[in-house]
Design a protein around this motif. Structure first.
Motif, PDB file in Angstrom:
ATOM      1  N   ILE A 139       0.844  -1.206   0.000  1.00 20.19           N
ATOM      2  CA  ILE A 139       0.000   0.000   0.000  1.00 20.19           C
ATOM      3  C   ILE A 139       0.876   1.251   0.000  1.00 20.19           C
ATOM      4  O   ILE A 139       0.605   2.221  -0.727  1.00 20.19           O
ATOM      5  N   MET A 190       2.148   1.759  -3.420  1.00 23.67           N
ATOM      6  CA  MET A 190       1.142   2.318  -4.326  1.00 23.67           C
ATOM      7  C   MET A 190       1.027   3.828  -4.149  1.00 23.67           C
ATOM      8  O   MET A 190       0.892   4.571  -5.126  1.00 23.67           O
ATOM      9  N   ALA A 215      -5.616   5.433  -2.150  1.00 21.44           N
ATOM     10  CA  ALA A 215      -4.703   4.324  -1.850  1.00 21.44           C
ATOM     11  C   ALA A 215      -4.205   4.411  -0.414  1.00 21.44           C
ATOM     12  O   ALA A 215      -4.105   3.396   0.292  1.00 21.44           O
TER      13      ALA A 215
END
Length: 465
Positions: free
Chosen positions: A34, A37, A204
């Protein structure tokens, strides 16, 4: 306790802890993904545009001015990030930090298509305020969330996402500009793709686990809480900056990040549009490979920590020195000859190769900096402060580099000469900190705190109980 006895105790404890159940969506790998991202959507795509040289503009001077403003503001926002974390948490700081990148890209788009200049500066200001919070927060997460034995690999994995933005951007630009073998600016269409992707960054960031929800394979909780009020935090951060171990790294941090404006300006000044796109694509791939190889080496826990730290430092700095010699020779010649290299031209490999290696060197220095911060941190709160200080220090050097890069003489030869000299003067001070890692001098703790700190000599990590 003897070393063998201590090792046996640690191994037993780790073996027991590793039996703790870990859900995939609470694991350190999930959170690194994560975080990656977010890094892809925010600084990754920022780097993708700048890896084209001057954000894809025909001349680097306006964009370098905007980038200098970005990094000046980042110094301030980085310094106050630990105070911000007290109120919105580390996850909230990551979300807030992703917001300012899209206005930066919008400024480049309007400048590229319509010649509008004011939004380049305004977007750079928005990016500076936001990115300082983002950079400090992501560094603290990258250091604080993973298990110590996996930290090097997961930091390299996270940073690979940042370079993925550059690789994707380079591929898109190469497709749009493959027929342009002359100097100029890149197609404005690519900015629309970048702006759309950067707008997804905050969403995100919402997928990140709060520290209390993270499940590590070693069974230890993650704590990145800040307890002091903002003014006390500001003073504590300043005291942390004045720690000898950190001060000795300031020049070394500078020599690693000062280079960014140099190689981005280099590719803008001396290469065709499609060669710039190729450089963005290829250098990103090479940087990912180099960074992950370093991460694997730093996590070789069967090798003494002292050896890992010293060998990594020696190899990185030797390579950096070689690349600075190469670049210095090139820019001295190019300032007189004023070439515009395309991939069909004689001498392209000699001119182009050093750009690829300098981008890789930037990645290696970045990875190693996070390793060093993890080693000199004494508490979870100090991890947040040191992460913010690392990013503030980087921003200070980059502000200087981009600011001087807006002046033609520094853009062409002055900055490369300065960075070469900075590399030389940083070696000895940095060594004074690095030589202590993995030795009895590694952690110096007041007696009242010694009972709460378990120093694992085999991995060099510090577990807070």
């Amino acid at each position: 306790m003897s070393e063998s006895e201590e090792k046996g105790t640690n191994d037993t404890g780790v073996a027991a802890a590793e039996k703790a159940p870990v859900k995939w969506n609470r694991s350190s790998f999930y959170n690194a993904t994560i975080l990656g991202m977010c890094s892809f959507a925010a600084p990754g795509l920022w780097g993708a545009m700048n890896s084209l040289g001057a954000g894809g503009a025909q001349k680097p001077y306006l964009v370098n001015t905007g980038n200098a403003l970005t990094f000046v503001l980042m110094i301030i926002s980085c310094w106050f990030t630990s105070g911000i974390v007290k109120y919105i948490g580390i996850k909230g700081a990551l979300v807030a930090g992703t917001i300012g990148f899209a206005p930066y890209s919008a400024g480049l788009y309007l400048n590229n298509r319509y010649g509008v200049e004011w939004l380049v500066i305004f977007g750079a200001a928005c990016c500076g305020v936001s990115a300082g919070i983002f950079w400090a927060a992501e560094a603290a997460i990258a250091i604080g969330y993973p298990e110590p034995k996996n930290r090097g690999k997961l930091v390299a994995y996270w940073l690979s996402w940042t370079r993925l933005g550059q690789i994707l951007g380079g591929a898109i630009n190469l497709g749009l500009n493959a027929d342009r073998n002359e100097a100029g600016k890149v197609s404005y269409k690519v900015y629309l793709i970048f702006i759309a992707l950067q707008c997804l960054g905050p969403f995100a960031a919402l997928l990140l686990n709060r520290p209390s929800k993270v499940q590590r394979s070693d069974g230890k909780a993650v704590d990145l809480s800040i307890f002091d009020n903002p003014w006390q935090e500001f003073k504590a951060t300043t005291r942390t900056f004045l720690r000898v171990e950190f001060l000795l790294l300031v020049l070394w941090i500078g020599q690693g990040v000062y280079s960014e404006s140099i190689f981005f300006t280099y590719i803008a000044l001396w290469f065709s549009v499609r060669a710039r796109a190729l450089g963005s694509f290829v250098s990103g791939i090479v940087a990912v490979i180099a960074g992950n190889l370093l991460g694997v080496w730093l996590d070789q826990n069967q090798v003494a920590l002292k050896k890992r730290a010293r060998w990594a430092f020696a190899v990185i700095m030797t390579l950096q020195g070689a690349w600075w010699i190469w670049l210095t020779i090139n820019v001295t010649e190019f300032r007189k000859a004023q070439p515009v290299y395309d991939w069909n031209d004689p001498g392209f490999g000699r001119a182009f190769g050093v750009f690829v290696f300098l981008v890789s060197g930037f990645q290696l220095n970045y990875n190693f900096a996070f390793f060093l911060i993890g080693q000199i941190s004494k508490s979870p709160q100090e991890t947040v402060r040191l992460s913010a200080l690392l990013r503030a220090t980087e921003s200070g050097w980059q502000a200087l580099s981009y600011g001087l890069g807006a002046v033609p003489i520094f853009a062409t030869v002055g900055n490369p000469y300065l960075n070469f000299g900075l590399w030389g003067v940083s070696l000895f001070p940095a060594w004074l900190t690095i030589k202590k890692i993995g030795t009895a001098q590694h952690i110096v703790t007041p007696p009242a705190q010694r009972a709460s700190i378990d120093v694992e000599h085999q991995t060099g990590s510090v577990a807070f109980k």
